[in-house]
Write a protein that holds these residues in place. Structure first.
Motif, PDB file in Angstrom:
ATOM      1  N   ASP A  43       0.836  -1.208   0.000  1.00 57.03           N
ATOM      2  CA  ASP A  43       0.000   0.000   0.000  1.00 57.03           C
ATOM      3  C   ASP A  43       0.871   1.260   0.000  1.00 57.03           C
ATOM      4  O   ASP A  43       0.442   2.322  -0.425  1.00 57.03           O
ATOM      5  N   ARG A  44       2.129   1.104   0.495  1.00 54.54           N
ATOM      6  CA  ARG A  44       3.037   2.268   0.572  1.00 54.54           C
ATOM      7  C   ARG A  44       4.105   2.233  -0.508  1.00 54.54           C
ATOM      8  O   ARG A  44       5.034   3.041  -0.491  1.00 54.54           O
ATOM      9  N   ARG A  49      -0.034  -0.150  -7.671  1.00 54.96           N
ATOM     10  CA  ARG A  49      -1.221   0.720  -7.736  1.00 54.96           C
ATOM     11  C   ARG A  49      -2.489   0.013  -7.267  1.00 54.96           C
ATOM     12  O   ARG A  49      -3.452   0.651  -6.887  1.00 54.96           O
ATOM     13  N   LYS A  93      -5.227   2.149   1.543  1.00 52.14           N
ATOM     14  CA  LYS A  93      -5.661   3.275   0.694  1.00 52.14           C
ATOM     15  C   LYS A  93      -5.898   2.852  -0.751  1.00 52.14           C
ATOM     16  O   LYS A  93      -6.683   3.463  -1.464  1.00 52.14           O
ATOM     17  N   LYS A  94      -5.164   1.841  -1.207  1.00 53.27           N
ATOM     18  CA  LYS A  94      -5.286   1.441  -2.615  1.00 53.27           C
ATOM     19  C   LYS A  94      -6.429   0.442  -2.780  1.00 53.27           C
ATOM     20  O   LYS A  94      -6.783  -0.250  -1.819  1.00 53.27           O
ATOM     21  N   PRO A 200      -3.823   7.226  -9.665  1.00 56.83           N
ATOM     22  CA  PRO A 200      -3.853   6.641  -8.324  1.00 56.83           C
ATOM     23  C   PRO A 200      -4.463   7.538  -7.254  1.00 56.83           C
ATOM     24  O   PRO A 200      -5.143   7.056  -6.354  1.00 56.83           O
ATOM     25  N   LEU A 201      -4.238   8.860  -7.379  1.00 52.69           N
ATOM     26  CA  LEU A 201      -4.797   9.738  -6.336  1.00 52.69           C
ATOM     27  C   LEU A 201      -6.322   9.804  -6.431  1.00 52.69           C
ATOM     28  O   LEU A 201      -7.009   9.926  -5.420  1.00 52.69           O
ATOM     29  N   ARG A 204      -7.623   6.694  -4.811  1.00 51.24           N
ATOM     30  CA  ARG A 204      -7.455   6.824  -3.360  1.00 51.24           C
ATOM     31  C   ARG A 204      -8.569   7.691  -2.753  1.00 51.24           C
ATOM     32  O   ARG A 204      -9.180   7.332  -1.748  1.00 51.24           O
ATOM     33  N   LYS A 207     -12.053   5.918  -3.001  1.00 52.88           N
ATOM     34  CA  LYS A 207     -12.208   4.865  -1.980  1.00 52.88           C
ATOM     35  C   LYS A 207     -12.424   5.503  -0.605  1.00 52.88           C
ATOM     36  O   LYS A 207     -13.306   5.090   0.154  1.00 52.88           O
ATOM     37  N   ASP A 208     -11.652   6.520  -0.320  1.00 56.40           N
ATOM     38  CA  ASP A 208     -11.759   7.209   0.972  1.00 56.40           C
ATOM     39  C   ASP A 208     -13.163   7.795   1.162  1.00 56.40           C
ATOM     40  O   ASP A 208     -13.779   7.628   2.217  1.00 56.40           O
ATOM     41  N   ASN A 228     -12.341  16.181  -0.820  1.00 56.07           N
ATOM     42  CA  ASN A 228     -11.498  15.284  -1.632  1.00 56.07           C
ATOM     43  C   ASN A 228     -11.462  15.756  -3.081  1.00 56.07           C
ATOM     44  O   ASN A 228     -10.417  15.723  -3.737  1.00 56.07           O
ATOM     45  N   GLY A 255       0.500   9.564 -10.567  1.00 57.23           N
ATOM     46  CA  GLY A 255       0.217   9.408  -9.137  1.00 57.23           C
ATOM     47  C   GLY A 255       0.740  10.575  -8.322  1.00 57.23           C
ATOM     48  O   GLY A 255       0.996  10.437  -7.120  1.00 57.23           O
TER      49      GLY A 255
END
Ligand code: CO8
Length: 256
Positions: A43-44, A49, A93-94, A200-201, A204, A207-208, A228, A255
């Motif tokens: 995830d980090r 991705r 997060k992913k 990717p952002l 993220r 999903k958040d 967001n 990303g």
């Protein structure tokens, strides 16, 4: 390197395979730690991705390891604090794609419900058999299933411990797609690589915001979504995505 899982990374997709096939991938505590720590690591990892979870052998997972639990007491469980590991699934997060087959039982079902999107092979069965063992789900089964399919339907499966066929799971919205067992891996990878090509952002933040929606009233969620949305306008990928549209070319997302 790991005792109970295999891992690999291809095309920006980190794949974690439960690897305890002779016990139908029954989840012992070491195995859960391995799953959580590798997912957290990937995830980090900027090269990754999308996360993918699957199981080796005849089942995704037949649940928590009963042999390990048989002599537990309330105090030993409190001191073990094993759910601290499980709680980390909610911090990923992913996007996490689950590719499930065979038995998806008990803790295995709870693990599947920690995934964001589930793809299942034909013939997969889901169940919460804990009631037949004199206990109940403890890793989110009563909560996540209820939020996903509603109180009455959740009670039906949780109280009876009956097996839910994959078509029912699809009708309830638990799985997004049912595929031939031989196509499970490739179809799940296809979904994952499609997502891996997205900014990717954006993934993220989406999903958040969706996770937030599960817990809060609409008005509060709308405000959260807006923050967001605004935040993404600070990203290079927003400029790239919108300029690429205007220029009629394919965007290259970084990303950032
Ligand atoms: N735990 C430990 N061992 C298991 C488990 C399990 N959950 N499931 C299967 N195994 C083992 C069997 O003991 C057997 O081992 P061995 O060969 O050494 O005797 C081997 O896997 C093969 O199993 P079976 O011989 O039973 O194979 P069958 O084809 O006859 O049946 C089933 C397969 C239907 C999957 C059957 O094994 C079964 O019903 N398993 C138990 C399912 C179950 O009750 N799951 C719920 C467990 S409780 C739970 O998940 C609580 C979660 C709480 C939160 C998480 C905390 C960590």
């Amino acid at each position: 390197m790991y005792d109970y899982i295999d891992t690999s990374v291809t095309d920006g997709v980190a794949r974690i395979e439960l690897n305890r096939p002779n016990q139908f991938n029954a989840l012992n505590r070491v195995m859960v730690k391995e799953i959580v720590s590798t997912l957290t690591m990937y995830d980090r990892d900027d090269e990754v991705r999308v996360l993918m979870l699957t199981g080796k052998g005849r089942a995704f997972s037949a649940g928590a390891d009963i042999d390990e639990m048989v002599s537990e007491t309330p105090i030993s469980l409190e001191l073990l604090n094993q759910f601290a590991d499980w709680d980390q699934f909610a911090s990923l997060k992913k996007p996490l794609i689950g590719a499930v087959h065979g038995y998806v039982f008990g803790g295995g079902f709870e693990l599947a419900l920690c995934c964001d999107l589930l793809i299942a092979a034909e013939g997969t069965t889901f169940a919460f058999p804990e009631v037949n063992l004199g206990v109940m789900p403890g890793a989110g089964g009563t909560q996540r299933l209820t939020k996903l399919i509603g109180r009455t339907r959740a009670l039906r499966w949780l109280l009876t411990g009956e097996r839910m066929a994959v078509d029912e799971a699809k009708a309830c919205g638990i799985v997004i797609d049912v595929v031939h067992p031989e196509a499970l891996e490739s179809e799940a990878h296809k979904y994952a690589t499609t997502l891996a090509a997205k900014p990717p952002l954006s993934l993220r933040m989406i999903k958040d915001a969706v996770n937030y929606a599960v817990d809060v009233p609409l008005r509060e969620g709308m405000g959260y979504e807006r923050k967001n949305f605004y935040a993404l306008f600070a990203s290079e990928d927003q400029t790239e995505g919108m300029c690429a549209f205007v220029d009629k070319r394919t965007p290259q997302f970084k990303g950032k």
